[in-house]
Design an enzyme around this catalytic site. Structure first.
Site, PDB file in Angstrom:
ATOM      1  CG  ASP A  68      39.710  44.952  35.735  1.00  0.00           C
ATOM      2  OD1 ASP A  68      38.880  45.854  36.001  1.00  0.00           O
ATOM      3  OD2 ASP A  68      39.422  43.901  35.126  1.00  0.00           O
TER       4      ASP A  68
ATOM      5  CG  HIS B 149      42.781  37.544  32.928  1.00  0.00           C
ATOM      6  ND1 HIS B 149      41.489  37.495  32.438  1.00  0.00           N
ATOM      7  CD2 HIS B 149      42.723  38.335  34.019  1.00  0.00           C
ATOM      8  CE1 HIS B 149      40.698  38.228  33.197  1.00  0.00           C
ATOM      9  NE2 HIS B 149      41.416  38.749  34.184  1.00  0.00           N
TER      10      HIS B 149
ATOM     11  CD  GLN C  49      42.308  42.434  33.351  1.00  0.00           C
ATOM     12  OE1 GLN C  49      41.769  42.963  32.378  1.00  0.00           O
ATOM     13  NE2 GLN C  49      41.698  42.312  34.517  1.00  0.00           N
TER      14      GLN C  49
ATOM     15  CG  ASP D 191      36.835  37.184  36.870  1.00  0.00           C
ATOM     16  OD1 ASP D 191      35.864  37.903  37.140  1.00  0.00           O
ATOM     17  OD2 ASP D 191      37.711  37.512  36.040  1.00  0.00           O
TER      18      ASP D 191
ATOM     19  CD  GLU E  30      31.982  37.654  35.783  1.00  0.00           C
ATOM     20  OE1 GLU E  30      31.623  38.760  35.357  1.00  0.00           O
ATOM     21  OE2 GLU E  30      33.080  37.161  35.470  1.00  0.00           O
TER      22      GLU E  30
ATOM     23  CG  HIS F  41      32.759  44.273  40.741  1.00  0.00           C
ATOM     24  ND1 HIS F  41      32.087  43.072  40.703  1.00  0.00           N
ATOM     25  CD2 HIS F  41      33.851  44.115  39.962  1.00  0.00           C
ATOM     26  CE1 HIS F  41      32.771  42.225  39.937  1.00  0.00           C
ATOM     27  NE2 HIS F  41      33.839  42.829  39.487  1.00  0.00           N
ATOM     28  CG  ASP F  42      32.009  43.628  36.499  1.00  0.00           C
ATOM     29  OD1 ASP F  42      33.014  44.361  36.560  1.00  0.00           O
ATOM     30  OD2 ASP F  42      32.070  42.390  36.520  1.00  0.00           O
TER      31      ASP F  42
END
Ligand code: GLC
Ligand code: GLC
Length: 650
Positions: A144, A187, A260, A292, A334, A398-399
């Site tokens: 990922d 994770h 993950q 994250d 985030e 980036h998402d």
């Protein structure tokens, strides 16, 4: 706080400090600083740890555990980092000169060792903070893009070593650029040594994860959970035959990808060990850590397992530990969830910084609809943050891009939220008649119809479409649109965050489909390699994307001279044309008025007060004014205007 907690706090602190002192007999003098910091933080720490784990017989052990981890990390800070801690200040949060950028190290320049050479370009954009995507060891297959961490202590080999990363961070700091790294709190990767130990049946590490021998418990949780990656089939659990279990395997909780593995913070051992890893990242020399996927940190049967109070407490404890060990370091949350929940993660005693997905998505809404009402709504009602906190305002990351406005905001305008989200997706994937978006659908949910969009800023905003037409007027229009979007990002609220390459107008990179590790995740479409040759070409030119580059540079430099942007709060002005958004920043001393035409037609704007338009250098009077497509007015009071223009070279 109960009486016993406030009475116990100093006693516990003293006992723990005695133990820490015994372990580090020659550090007594330095530890005094730590002890002082602990004085005011022991009570909240005790209280919060008690909220989570107070029912356990071994509670005191874990409480001591987190403090020892902080003390160890404190002692490991080198001289330079200690100096930064001593000088720590929050001024940069509100300083208009603060500008963030983000990049993948490999796609920006190759290796850690090459990062310092990017400083010149970063400075030309005014960048003060650089967020590097997770550089840590990851499983084979890409993990990922680094968001599956196999070890925080080892780096992804193609990028370089931990020593090289430390050096790059220090050198960038010398150049005036602070580095931001991720902590993937929710994770670990399936091959982290904790996961490997769990596979082998190690009882301690099994309890780090959420594992189930059969479907009984997963089926109880599932109906309440949102599917984050619906392409996986809507299941948040992954059957792992490599984890010994009664039926030849175990179901492992995996909110994101199957590799993950979600951590179980209900186990205090996880909190202590994750705190140790977090503080290792902190001690690499970063100034901010990006936390994250914060909403997912705590699971409770019968709930959505997002945004739970306990997730906040976990973050507050981690923040206290960072304050103890490294007070110059701040946390960024985030949380890409409902607007009300987003802002709850941004608190002075939790994460001081948070992404602003509401403004992001409503800017895209205005671009598609040429109607700024939802954007006005988000500026008017969705920007208030606690004192001492700040937004990161961005146009894309980036998402994928999700349509993160609140249903109730849309409904208040008579818009059907779900139908409108479908329209926006259709628009940005180019399936709506006349649309200029060139994105791809990301993770469509067959049950709810929810869908997000992948694509670079330039491709979604029409530059790709215009470039194909080869019409100069169309290219100019797309450039103006992208500049208008950047103006909103740079002036509406918070700290602007640039995705490096967007100022060049980098288009979608379709080559990801040829790379086996990336082919099935189309977010790689919008993570193109930075193009240094193109940068030089654009710097030499004056048209098309050259104008985009110089415009973004000018805008970011302009911010520096605008004290109005240091003030919190934004007041939306009345407009007669839905295509126009206007707002005022600052106060009577330093006032800035922004008026933007978010459409590809002429429009009429309303200006509240006379002043100097920093874009054109012209004085604009109060009242109605005619705006060309995507025209932007950045109107400063006369004194501020003169100062800002003298700082910016065009
Ligand atoms: C965050 C990251 C995203 C990643 C996810 C799982 O949302 O931004 O890229 O896929 O977390 O770690
Ligand atoms: C969801 C999550 C967010 C993550 C993203 C990845 O929006 O809320 O944390 O970044 O999915 O696609």
């Amino acid at each position: 706080m109960t009486d016993w907690q406030s009475e116990a706090a100093p006693v516990v602190a003293e006992r723990i400090m005695a133990r820490v002192g015994e372990r580090h007999p020659n550090k007594t003098k330095r530890l005094r600083t730590f002890e002082e910091r602990l004085e005011s933080r022991m009570s909240p720490l005790l209280e919060k740890m008690h909220d989570l784990y107070g029912w356990r017989w071994d509670f005191a052990w874990w409480l001591e555990g987190v403090i020892e981890v902080a003390a160890d990390a404190f002692l490991r800070r080198d001289k330079t980092l200690r100096r930064l801690d001593a000088e720590a200040s929050l001024d940069w949060l509100n300083d208009p000169a603060t500008v963030w950028a983000m990049a993948y190290t490999d796609r920006l320049c190759g290796r850690f060792a090459d990062l310092p050479e990017t400083a010149e370009h970063l400075r030309s954009l005014g960048v003060t903070h650089l967020h590097l995507m997770p550089p840590f060891e990851r499983p084979e297959g890409g993990g990922d893009g680094g968001y599956a961490v196999a070890s925080y202590r080892d780096m992804h080999p193609p990028l370089g070593t931990t020593v090289e990363l430390r050096e790059a961070i220090a050198r960038l700091r010398d150049e005036g650029i602070q580095v931001v790294l991720d902590f993937v709190a929710n994770h670990t990767a399936e091959n982290h040594f904790w996961a490997e130990a769990a596979k082998k049946g190690d009882e301690r590490f099994r309890a780090f994860f959420l594992m189930f021998p059969d479907r009984t418990q997963p089926e109880e949780f599932l109906p309440h959970l949102r599917s984050i990656f619906p392409d996986r089939g809507g299941d948040a659990f992954t059957w792992r035959p490599d984890v010994a279990g009664p039926d030849g395997g175990m179901w492992v909780w995996t909110t994101f990808y199957g590799y993950q593995w979600d951590l179980d913070y209900r186990n205090p051992d996880v909190l202590v060990e994750m705190a140790r890893e977090l503080l290792f990242v902190v001690n690499l020399g970063v100034s901010v850590v990006r936390m994250d996927a914060t909403p997912f940190l705590w699971k409770k049967l019968g709930s959505s397992c997002e945004n739970l109070e306990e997730a906040h407490i976990v973050l507050q404890i981690l923040d206290l530990l960072v304050e103890l060990a490294a007070p110059s370091v701040e946390l960024l949350s985030e949380a890409i969830v409902h607007p009300d929940d987003v802002s709850r993660f941004v608190r002075a005693d939790e994460c001081r910084l948070g992404y602003n997905p509401v403004v992001m998505s409503t800017i895209w809404d205005a671009v598609a609809t040429r109607d700024t009402r939802l954007l006005r709504m988000s500026l008017e009602h969705r920007q208030v943050l606690a004192e001492g906190c700040q937004w990161l305002t961005y146009l894309r990351s980036h998402d994928d891009i999700g349509w993160g406005f609140a249903d109730e905001d849309a409904e208040a305008l008579g818009i059907d939220p779900q139908a409108h989200r479908r329209f926006l997706t259709d628009f940005y994937v180019g399936e709506f008649p006349g649309s200029f978006g060139r994105g791809l659908r990301f993770q469509q949910n067959p049950v709810t119809g929810d869908c997000r969009v992948s694509g670079t800023l330039a491709s979604l905003a029409g530059l790709e479409d215009a470039a194909e037409s080869q019409e100069l007027a169309a290219i100019d229009m797309a450039v103006d649109r992208i500049l208008a979007m950047h103006t909103l990002m740079a002036t509406s609220s918070g700290i602007p965050l640039l995705y490096l390459g967007d100022a060049l107008g980098l288009l979608n990179d379709r080559s990801y489909v040829e790379r086996i590790d990336e082919a099935d995740d189309n977010r790689w479409l919008h993570r193109p390699f930075f193009d240094w040759a193109m940068l030089s070409r654009l710097e030499a030119g004056t048209e098309g994307q050259s104008r985009l580059l110089s415009g973004v540079r000018r805008l970011m430099q302009m911010r520096t001279g605008l004290p109005a942007l240091a003030r919190a709060g934004v007041k939306v002005t009345d407009q007669t044309d839905v295509a126009v958004i206007g707002y005022v920043r600052g106060d009577s001393e330093h006032r800035l008025e922004i008026v933007v035409n978010m459409s590809d037609r002429d429009a009429t704007g309303v200006v509240e007060s006379r002043g100097l338009d920093l874009w054109s250098g012209r004085t604009i009077g109060a009242g109605l004014c005619r705006l060309t497509p995507y025209q932007v007015l950045v109107i400063a009071g006369d004194a501020d205007g003169a100062e800002a223009t003298s700082m910016v070279r065009t």
